[in-house]
Design an enzyme around this catalytic site. Structure first.
Site, PDB file in Angstrom:
ATOM      1  N   ASP A 139      27.233  31.235  -1.165  1.00 33.01           N
ATOM      2  CA  ASP A 139      27.730  30.338   0.022  1.00 33.01           C
ATOM      3  C   ASP A 139      28.683  29.110  -0.763  1.00 33.01           C
ATOM      4  O   ASP A 139      28.861  28.399   0.363  1.00 33.01           O
ATOM      5  CB  ASP A 139      26.714  29.855   0.959  1.00 33.01           C
ATOM      6  CG  ASP A 139      25.704  29.031   0.037  1.00 33.01           C
ATOM      7  OD1 ASP A 139      25.526  29.079  -1.273  1.00 33.01           O
ATOM      8  OD2 ASP A 139      24.685  28.431   0.730  1.00 33.01           O
ATOM      9  N   GLU A 140      29.046  29.180  -1.792  1.00 32.59           N
ATOM     10  CA  GLU A 140      29.737  27.932  -2.367  1.00 32.59           C
ATOM     11  C   GLU A 140      30.555  28.388  -3.499  1.00 32.59           C
ATOM     12  O   GLU A 140      30.360  29.405  -4.293  1.00 32.59           O
ATOM     13  CB  GLU A 140      28.782  26.787  -2.870  1.00 32.59           C
ATOM     14  CG  GLU A 140      29.173  25.841  -3.072  1.00 32.59           C
ATOM     15  CD  GLU A 140      28.168  24.457  -3.114  1.00 32.59           C
ATOM     16  OE1 GLU A 140      28.445  23.569  -4.058  1.00 32.59           O
ATOM     17  OE2 GLU A 140      27.095  24.671  -2.633  1.00 32.59           O
ATOM     18  N   ASP A 172      31.769  24.876   1.015  1.00 36.71           N
ATOM     19  CA  ASP A 172      30.242  25.374   1.291  1.00 36.71           C
ATOM     20  C   ASP A 172      30.247  25.833   2.627  1.00 36.71           C
ATOM     21  O   ASP A 172      30.647  25.049   3.526  1.00 36.71           O
ATOM     22  CB  ASP A 172      29.342  23.861   0.979  1.00 36.71           C
ATOM     23  CG  ASP A 172      27.989  24.391   1.416  1.00 36.71           C
ATOM     24  OD1 ASP A 172      27.233  25.068   0.451  1.00 36.71           O
ATOM     25  OD2 ASP A 172      27.596  23.941   2.546  1.00 36.71           O
TER      26      ASP A 172
END
Length: 416
Positions: A114-115, A15
């Site tokens: 974003d992960e 993350d």
């Protein structure tokens, strides 16, 4: 619980901390972890949402990603920046390319911008054990992009994701194996566990379940009877068991429909909304044509403004599948005329084409020149593909009620 029969993999859940804010801080030459910075959807609107806040802004002022622009404190040290979605997507893709240097694409499952999950089985001889791989990837992301990552390590996706949320965001890298579930996960409140939302939290709390450990010790049959398949999944997740695939093509999914919607920046009248509906139909049908699909079911959703509230969502099926903009538009108009209350202003509209068929499965109609209608759409698509999404538009799109020109400047509803 005997875990010997369950698969063990080396899975990382990575993350990027306060991703949007971190990208903007790096662009300004600032330290993402020490700067007070807020990314706002539209700084010209006081009610605009804070899309991201830097860790320091969250810590000092308690700003979250659901705060509004006007709620930001009057602090001269806070940097206010507009969202630039294209930049975030580009950085996300570059980070994925970096991870691709460690593992093949089949081992990368992009969960969001974003992960990402990464399966690092068998990398011991090249890079070391899974802890060492996590350290190297974390260092590479920081060195190449200036962004701090939190990494969870687990025997499956659920464990990697959950230990990342609960522990890695505090310490950088954290691990949870099957044997560590009771120690590291069970004391946590159920609302902190990935996959359990506010409604499920309330339901479980009513049953006396407050922590993950209590959920794990609850009767499985009772959970299945109360929540069905979801109850069974909750039970096994509470024990750390997740059989989701860790290798494969995680991008390709079966398309069940094409939908497009918009939250309008102002109230639209009955006359104006027809222009908006046509623009939405154009985009829905363009995507269907691009995928070689047609659809038999058209759905129109309308939400009214705050003064009256409410709205409707209705669908209608037709005999011959279509991907023609004006066909879908005429059905939407029929639905609007039948179910619109006649007075309320409109604030949200969406159009969906579903019940899909492959293009070649369309039955010919002897009384209609469908080929000519189809050709118009494909020609317009080709022009837009070669010269840009706004190279050719319907005249109505240039009116004040049109939405296509403004939407062409955005990605995900925010400025590109």
């Amino acid at each position: 619980m005997d875990y010997s029969s369950y698969p063990r993999n080396d899975v990382l859940c990575i993350d990027m901390r306060s991703f949007y804010a971190s990208v903007e801080a790096v662009k300004l030459g600032l330290d993402p972890m020490k700067t007070l910075l807020a990314v706002v959807g539209d700084p010209n609107r006081s009610g605009s949402i804070v899309l991201a806040a830097s860790p320091e802004l969250k810590r000092i002022h308690g700003i979250s990603n659901v705060s509004r622009f006007f709620e930001l404190p009057d602090d001269p040290e806070i940097h206010i920046v507009a969202a630039h979605m294209a930049d975030y997507l580009n950085v996300s893709m570059e980070i994925t390319k970096l991870i691709n240097q460690y593992v093949p694409k089949q081992a990368i499952h992009q969960y969001s911008v974003d992960e990402v999950w990464v399966t690092v089985n068998g990398l011991d001889r090249l890079f070391g054990d899974r802890w060492e791989v996590a350290r190297q990837i974390k260092k590479d992301i920081l060195d190449c992009f200036g962004i701090t990552a939190s990494i969870g390590i687990g025997d499956n996706k659920f464990l990697a994701k959950t230990v990342m949320d609960l522990h890695a965001k505090k310490v950088g890298i954290a691990e949870c194996t099957y044997e560590q579930v009771k120690e590291k996960l069970w004391p946590s409140p159920i609302e902190d566990i990935w996959g359990i939302g506010s409604r499920m939290k309330r339901n479980l709390n009513r049953m006396g379940i407050v922590t993950l450990g209590q959920l794990a010790r609850f009767d499985l049959e009772h959970l299945k009877k109360r929540f069905g398949v979801m109850g069974e999944q909750l039970y096994w997740h509470a024990w750390g068991i997740d059989l989701s695939p860790v290798f494969g093509d995680f991008i390709k999914t079966e398309q069940k429909g094409f939908g497009h919607g918009i939250s309008l920046l102002r109230d639209y009248s009955k006359e104006e909304v027809t222009v908006c509906i046509l623009d939405l139909c154009e985009e829905v049908c363009r995507r269907a044509r691009e995928a070689g699909k047609t659809g038999r079911t058209v759905q129109l959703g309308i939400s009214y403004g705050k003064e009256t509230g409410g709205g409707f969502s209705r669908s209608r099926s037709i005999y011959t599948p279509t991907d023609v903009t004006m066909d879908v538009y005429q059905i939407c108009l029929q639905l609007f005329q039948e179910f619109y209350d006649g007075n309320s202003n409109i604030r949200h509209v969406y159009v969906t084409l579903s019940n899909l068929f492959n293009k070649g499965e369309i039955q010919l109609n002897l009384f209609e020149n469908r080929a000519q209608k189809n050709d118009i759409g494909y020609v317009m698509d080709a022009i837009r593909r070669d010269y840009g999404s706004t190279a050719i538009l319907r005249a109505s799109s240039y009116t004040e009620a049109g939405i296509t020109l403004e939407r062409s400047k955005k990605i995900g509803g925010h400025r590109a």
